[in-house]
Design a protein around this motif. Structure first.
Motif, PDB file in Angstrom:
ATOM      1  N   GLN A 150       0.849  -1.163  -0.189  1.00  0.00           N
ATOM      2  CA  GLN A 150      -0.025  -0.150   0.076  1.00  0.00           C
ATOM      3  C   GLN A 150       0.916   1.143   0.097  1.00  0.00           C
ATOM      4  N   GLY A 151       0.522   2.239  -1.022  1.00  0.00           N
ATOM      5  CA  GLY A 151       1.432   3.373  -1.212  1.00  0.00           C
ATOM      6  C   GLY A 151       0.466   4.368  -1.324  1.00  0.00           C
ATOM      7  N   LEU A 152       1.415   5.685  -1.550  1.00  0.00           N
ATOM      8  CA  LEU A 152       0.559   7.147  -1.834  1.00  0.00           C
ATOM      9  C   LEU A 152       0.245   7.291  -3.411  1.00  0.00           C
ATOM     10  N   PHE A 153      -0.765   8.068  -3.608  1.00  0.00           N
ATOM     11  CA  PHE A 153      -0.805   8.379  -5.025  1.00  0.00           C
ATOM     12  C   PHE A 153      -0.639   9.834  -5.130  1.00  0.00           C
ATOM     13  N   ILE A 154       0.715   9.944  -5.839  1.00  0.00           N
ATOM     14  CA  ILE A 154       1.555  11.289  -5.901  1.00  0.00           C
ATOM     15  C   ILE A 154       1.324  11.673  -7.288  1.00  0.00           C
ATOM     16  N   PRO A 155       0.837  12.662  -7.709  1.00  0.00           N
ATOM     17  CA  PRO A 155       0.993  13.280  -9.113  1.00  0.00           C
ATOM     18  C   PRO A 155       2.262  13.828  -9.300  1.00  0.00           C
TER      19      PRO A 155
END
Length: 291
Positions: A150-155
């Motif tokens: 599980q990770g971050l959604f980073i634009p």
């Protein structure tokens, strides 16, 4: 066999009955549910519910804490492959289905998984190191590619000098990006705490707005995250959508939401609740919304 398995529509959480977010033991002896409280809280996952006594339940009360996962080049290669496979037709369809702009979705690395007929979103840790790939079907089912964490959604184009909005999931994040805000997404209402701390540690005292879902798990998760973020910021606001909207994306889709409305709503949250850290700590909602 894995210690914990993600619930599905065919195998729902035995505690809350929902088909997503929760974890269960393969023998159904225990569940980790972010929606229903118990006496034992598993950081980043939810509340532990022991459903039947086993050798495991007598010896172990919580999963072992692990170090942050390292970059996974195999998953990164897949994410790039799916990104390249997402042509204009799939981008437009996803934008219409999810109710957010295709440009924002692409900034989040949205791809197309042809054999599954589903969209993909890479999950990152700081410096956009890929640690997982989430898959989202056209029906809204969610799962992850084998080996994912599980990770971050980073634009792309995230500005380290501007205030940061922390949302739940990629589509809420895309809605904030549509309105010109600086935003990232956590993997769930209780997930991603250590990854967010790592992201913010490089620039302490940055203004942060936690955009929580409008339900009890979302509010609880936001408060728990705020308690951890006090280590790296002194300007923090927790904000939820107005009554009647489940999350930021629903608010954005249902009310033709504009940037100035979000700024006003965050200011109102600040005036009503004060700083998330303590009543004596000041926090400028106008500054938090700038950029």
């Amino acid at each position: 066999m894995s210690t914990w398995e993600r619930v599905t529509r065919a195998r729902r959480c035995p505690v809350c009955g929902k088909p997503d977010w929760c974890l269960i033991r393969p023998d159904l002896s225990a569940a980790i549910c972010p929606r229903t409280e118990s006496k034992k809280f598993i950081e980043g996952s939810g509340y532990l519910h022991v459903l039947k006594e086993t050798d495991w339940s007598r010896l172990e009360s919580r999963p072992e804490r692990k170090e942050l996962p390292e970059h996974n080049e195999v998953l990164a290669t897949l994410a790039r492959k799916y990104y390249a496979a997402c042509e204009t037709e799939q981008q437009v369809d996803a934008s219409e289905r999810m109710g957010v702009g295709d440009r924002s979705l692409r900034r989040l690395g949205m791809g197309w998984f042809p054999s599954q007929g589903a969209n993909t979103f890479p999950m990152f840790r700081h410096s956009r190191r890929v640690i997982g790939v989430r898959v989202r079907s056209t029906d809204g089912d969610k799962w992850a590619i084998k080996g994912s964490k599980q990770g971050l959604f980073i634009p792309t184009g995230l500005d380290d000098c501007k205030a940061l909005f922390v949302c739940e999931g990629p589509t809420d994040t895309a809605a904030m990006l549509d309105m010109g805000f600086n935003a990232i997404g956590r993997p769930s209402c209780l997930g991603g705490k250590d990854l967010i701390l790592e992201l913010l540690a490089s620039r302490r005292n940055r203004d942060v707005v936690i955009m929580a879902d409008g339900d009890e798990p979302g509010t609880d998760g936001a408060r728990r995250l705020a308690q951890s973020l006090f280590k790296v910021t002194t300007k923090l606001v927790i904000c939820s959508p107005p009554a009647g909207y489940k999350d930021v994306r629903a608010w954005y889709r249902g009310g033709e939401l504009r940037r100035d409305e979000v700024i006003a709503h965050v200011k109102d949250a600040q005036c009503r609740h004060g700083s998330a850290s303590s009543p004596t700590t000041t926090s400028s909602a106008q500054t938090a919304c700038s950029g």
